[in-house]
Design an enzyme around this catalytic site. Structure first.
Site, PDB file in Angstrom:
ATOM      1  N   GLY A  19      31.320  29.454  -8.890  1.00  0.00           N
ATOM      2  CA  GLY A  19      30.839  30.815  -9.148  1.00  0.00           C
ATOM      3  C   GLY A  19      29.574  30.924  -9.984  1.00  0.00           C
ATOM      4  O   GLY A  19      29.295  31.983 -10.541  1.00  0.00           O
ATOM      5  N   SER A  20      28.781  29.840 -10.040  1.00  0.00           N
ATOM      6  CA  SER A  20      27.547  29.959 -10.839  1.00  0.00           C
ATOM      7  C   SER A  20      26.580  30.948 -10.203  1.00  0.00           C
ATOM      8  O   SER A  20      25.879  31.680 -10.914  1.00  0.00           O
ATOM      9  CB  SER A  20      26.892  28.587 -11.056  1.00  0.00           C
ATOM     10  N   ASN A  21      26.538  30.995  -8.882  1.00  0.00           N
ATOM     11  CA  ASN A  21      25.692  32.010  -8.237  1.00  0.00           C
ATOM     12  C   ASN A  21      26.241  33.408  -8.478  1.00  0.00           C
ATOM     13  O   ASN A  21      25.479  34.345  -8.736  1.00  0.00           O
ATOM     14  CB  ASN A  21      25.580  31.739  -6.732  1.00  0.00           C
ATOM     15  N   LEU A  94      35.262  32.062   7.177  1.00  0.00           N
ATOM     16  CA  LEU A  94      34.524  32.871   8.144  1.00  0.00           C
ATOM     17  C   LEU A  94      34.954  34.331   8.018  1.00  0.00           C
ATOM     18  O   LEU A  94      36.142  34.622   7.929  1.00  0.00           O
ATOM     19  CB  LEU A  94      34.868  32.346   9.546  1.00  0.00           C
ATOM     20  N   ASN A 109      24.788  35.963   3.101  1.00  0.00           N
ATOM     21  CA  ASN A 109      25.316  34.651   2.713  1.00  0.00           C
ATOM     22  C   ASN A 109      24.188  33.760   2.201  1.00  0.00           C
ATOM     23  O   ASN A 109      23.030  33.954   2.570  1.00  0.00           O
ATOM     24  CB  ASN A 109      25.964  33.982   3.932  1.00  0.00           C
ATOM     25  N   HIS A 111      23.214  29.617   1.987  1.00  0.00           N
ATOM     26  CA  HIS A 111      23.597  28.266   2.407  1.00  0.00           C
ATOM     27  C   HIS A 111      22.657  27.269   1.731  1.00  0.00           C
ATOM     28  O   HIS A 111      21.441  27.492   1.709  1.00  0.00           O
ATOM     29  CB  HIS A 111      23.524  28.137   3.928  1.00  0.00           C
TER      30      HIS A 111
END
Ligand code: GAR
Length: 199
Positions: A19-21, A94, A109, A111
């Site tokens: 969860g750092s983002n 998904l 999202n 990636h």
């Protein structure tokens, strides 16, 4: 149904792990005039993202496979929270058709590679950096894109690159990619939302 507390655009962040983002996004929008993080959702009850979220005045929810894919509980949470945008920040499932339909072009999202390379089922987190390193790539980066019914295939919003040198390791590659994520993800969320409002 909760009454909408403000006219801000409300984000739900989905995260499966560290969860750092998610935390970086929460901090970025803390004093924002137009956008707020309304809640955090995780498919893992022991995910570290939930500990991080506790430090902020933001509700969090955990859910199981049935809640996401079968009984509509996650969609109900999103509706109760009056969510406008969904942010997938290290989320590994998904998104089902029911949620894609309810949030058309509203699910973003990130990636940790330059899609279409190193995407698809099973390609996430450190697995991506390991594969990039094993293949002796000379660059990697991030892709921010709209989510669709396939892993890592929706319309690309933004990419940023970073070089890889012979002395790099999977760990140092991961660090470089995380830096790009922290720098660009909140800003690109902001730009995407503001652009969609001005049309
Ligand atoms: C991030 O690097 C994100 O790009 C990646 O998982 C990491 C989560 O880190 N996402 C994927 O691989 C999705 N396919 P974080 O939990 O510390 O934000």
């Amino acid at each position: 149904m909760k009454k909408k507390a403000s006219s801000k655009q409300r984000l739900a962040i989905f995260a499966s792990g560290n969860g750092s983002n998610a935390e970086n996004i929460i901090r970025y929008f803390q004093q924002h005039p137009v956008i707020e993080v309304a809640c955090v959702l995780s498919n893992k009850a022991d995910a570290y993202v939930l500990k991080r979220t506790k430090n902020y005045q933001i509700p969090s929810y955990t859910f199981g496979k049935a809640d996401f894919y079968e009984n509509g509980k996650v969609l109900q949470i999103l509706q109760n929270e009056k969510i406008d945008w969904i942010i997938l920040a290290g989320f590994l499932w998904l998104v089902p058709e029911s949620i894609l339909k309810a949030f058309p072009n509203k699910i973003i999202n990130i990636h940790p590679a330059l899609l279409p390379k190193y995407g698809g089922k099973g390609m996430y987190g450190n697995r991506v950096h390991q594969a990039v390193w094993e293949n002796k790539e000379t660059e990697t980066g991030i892709t921010i894109h709209f989510a669709n019914a396939h892993y890592d295939e929706g319309q690309v919003i933004f990419q940023a690159k970073t070089p890889i040198f012979p002395e790099d390791t999977p760990e140092s590659i991961a660090q470089k990619v995380h830096s790009l994520e922290y720098e660009h993800f909140p800003k690109m969320i902001e730009q995407t939302i503001l652009a969609s409002q001005s049309v």
